[in-house]
Design an enzyme around this catalytic site. Structure first.
Site, PDB file in Angstrom:
ATOM      1  N   ASN A   7       0.838  -1.200   0.000  1.00 22.25           N
ATOM      2  CA  ASN A   7       0.000   0.000   0.000  1.00 22.25           C
ATOM      3  C   ASN A   7       0.876   1.255   0.000  1.00 22.25           C
ATOM      4  OD1 ASN A   7      -1.546   2.244   0.986  1.00 22.25           O
ATOM      5  ND2 ASN A   7      -3.038   0.837   1.867  1.00 22.25           N
ATOM      6  N   GLY A   9      -0.063   4.339   0.028  1.00 23.24           N
ATOM      7  CA  GLY A   9      -0.566   5.313   0.998  1.00 23.24           C
ATOM      8  C   GLY A   9      -0.011   5.067   2.382  1.00 23.24           C
ATOM      9  N   ASP A  67      -0.412  -3.756  11.977  1.00 22.73           N
ATOM     10  CA  ASP A  67      -1.756  -4.253  11.783  1.00 22.73           C
ATOM     11  C   ASP A  67      -2.630  -3.269  12.518  1.00 22.73           C
ATOM     12  OD1 ASP A  67      -3.633  -6.059  10.666  1.00 22.73           O
ATOM     13  OD2 ASP A  67      -3.940  -6.941  12.634  1.00 22.73           O
ATOM     14  N   PHE A 149      -7.042   7.341   4.053  1.00 22.98           N
ATOM     15  CA  PHE A 149      -7.481   6.150   3.325  1.00 22.98           C
ATOM     16  C   PHE A 149      -8.304   5.299   4.262  1.00 22.98           C
ATOM     17  CE2 PHE A 149      -3.241   5.446   5.030  1.00 22.98           C
ATOM     18  CZ  PHE A 149      -3.319   4.207   5.630  1.00 22.98           C
ATOM     19  N   TYR A 151     -11.045   3.960   6.446  1.00 23.87           N
ATOM     20  CA  TYR A 151     -12.204   4.504   7.147  1.00 23.87           C
ATOM     21  C   TYR A 151     -12.040   5.981   7.510  1.00 23.87           C
ATOM     22  CZ  TYR A 151     -13.314  -0.469   7.667  1.00 23.87           C
ATOM     23  OH  TYR A 151     -13.599  -1.785   7.423  1.00 23.87           O
TER      24      TYR A 151
END
Length: 187
Positions: A7, A9, A67, A149, A151
C-alpha cells in the site's frame, strides 16, 4: 528498511511519521516481494509481528509492519483486526467504510463511538522483534474529506474535531493510532 506493505498510501504515512530518522523505507514491491504476507493471529500485535518477521526473513532487511483497524464501540469492537477483510476479498475501502456505517446504523444507532487501534512491529536480523501499540478515539460520521485512506473520511477524531479525511496529513500524523505506536518503538 522494508515496510511490510504493498500500500503506497501506508508507505507515505510511514515516511512522514519517520521523517528525520536516517532510514530509507521501501515497500514489498520495491524489494521484489509480490506475495501478501500472512496475518495468522487474532490480535493486532500477533499480525504485526508475523508480517514484520516474514518480511525480514524474505528480504534479510530490517522490517517494519503494522496491523491496524477500526473498532466500533457499540458493536463490541467489531470489525477490529478484521477491518481490511471483513467484507471479502473483492471489497474496496469505500465498500468497507459504507458497510461499517450501515452495520452501526442498523445494530447500534445510538452509539457511534469508535477507535482506531494499531500495533507496529520492528523485526531486525539477529534481534528480538519489538512491538508497540497505539490508539485514538472518535465518532463515526457521514464521510467527509478526501484525505487519508480506509475509514478515515468517516472517523471524526476526538483530538482534531474533524474527520481524518478532512485533516491535513500533518495534523492526522500528530494524533493517529499508528503515530502513537511508532513513537514507542526504537527505530
Amino acid at each position: 528498511m522494508v515496510v511490510a506493505t504493498h500500500n503506497r498510501g501506508k508507505l507515505a504515512e510511514f515516511q512522514r511519521l519517520l521523517a528525520g530518522v536516517p532510514v530509507e523505507l521501501l515497500t514489498l514491491d520495491d524489494v521484489g516481494v509480490a506475495a501478501e504476507l500472512p496475518e495468522p493471529g487474532t490480535t493486532y500485535e500477533e499480525n504485526a509481528r508475523a508480517k514484520a518477521e516474514a518480511a525480514r526473513d524474505l528480504t534479510g532487511l530490517p522490517a517494519l509492519a503494522d496491523d491496524s483497524g477500526i473498532e466500533a464501540i457499540g458493536l463490541g469492537g467489531w470489525p477490529g483486526p478484521h477491518s481490511a477483510r471483513w467484507l471479502g476479498e473483492g471489497a474496496g475501502d469505500r465498500d468497507r467504510l459504507l458497510g461499517l456505517l450501515d452495520e452501526v446504523a442498523r445494530r447500534s444507532p445510538d452509539d457511534r463511538r469508535a477507535r482506531y487501534v494499531a500495533a507496529v512491529a520492528l523485526a531486525r536480523p539477529g534481534a528480538d522483534t519489538e512491538v508497540a501499540a497505539g490508539e485514538c478515539s472518535g465518532v463515526l460520521v457521514t464521510p467527509r474529506g478526501q484525505g487519508g485512506f480506509g475509514y478515515d473520511p468517516a472517523f471524526l477524531s476526538d483530538d482534531l474535531g474533524v474527520t481524518f479525511g478532512e485533516a491535513p496529513a500533518e495534523a492526522k500524523d500528530g494524533v493517529s493510532h499508528r503515530a502513537r505506536a511508532l513513537r514507542k518503538l526504537r527505530i
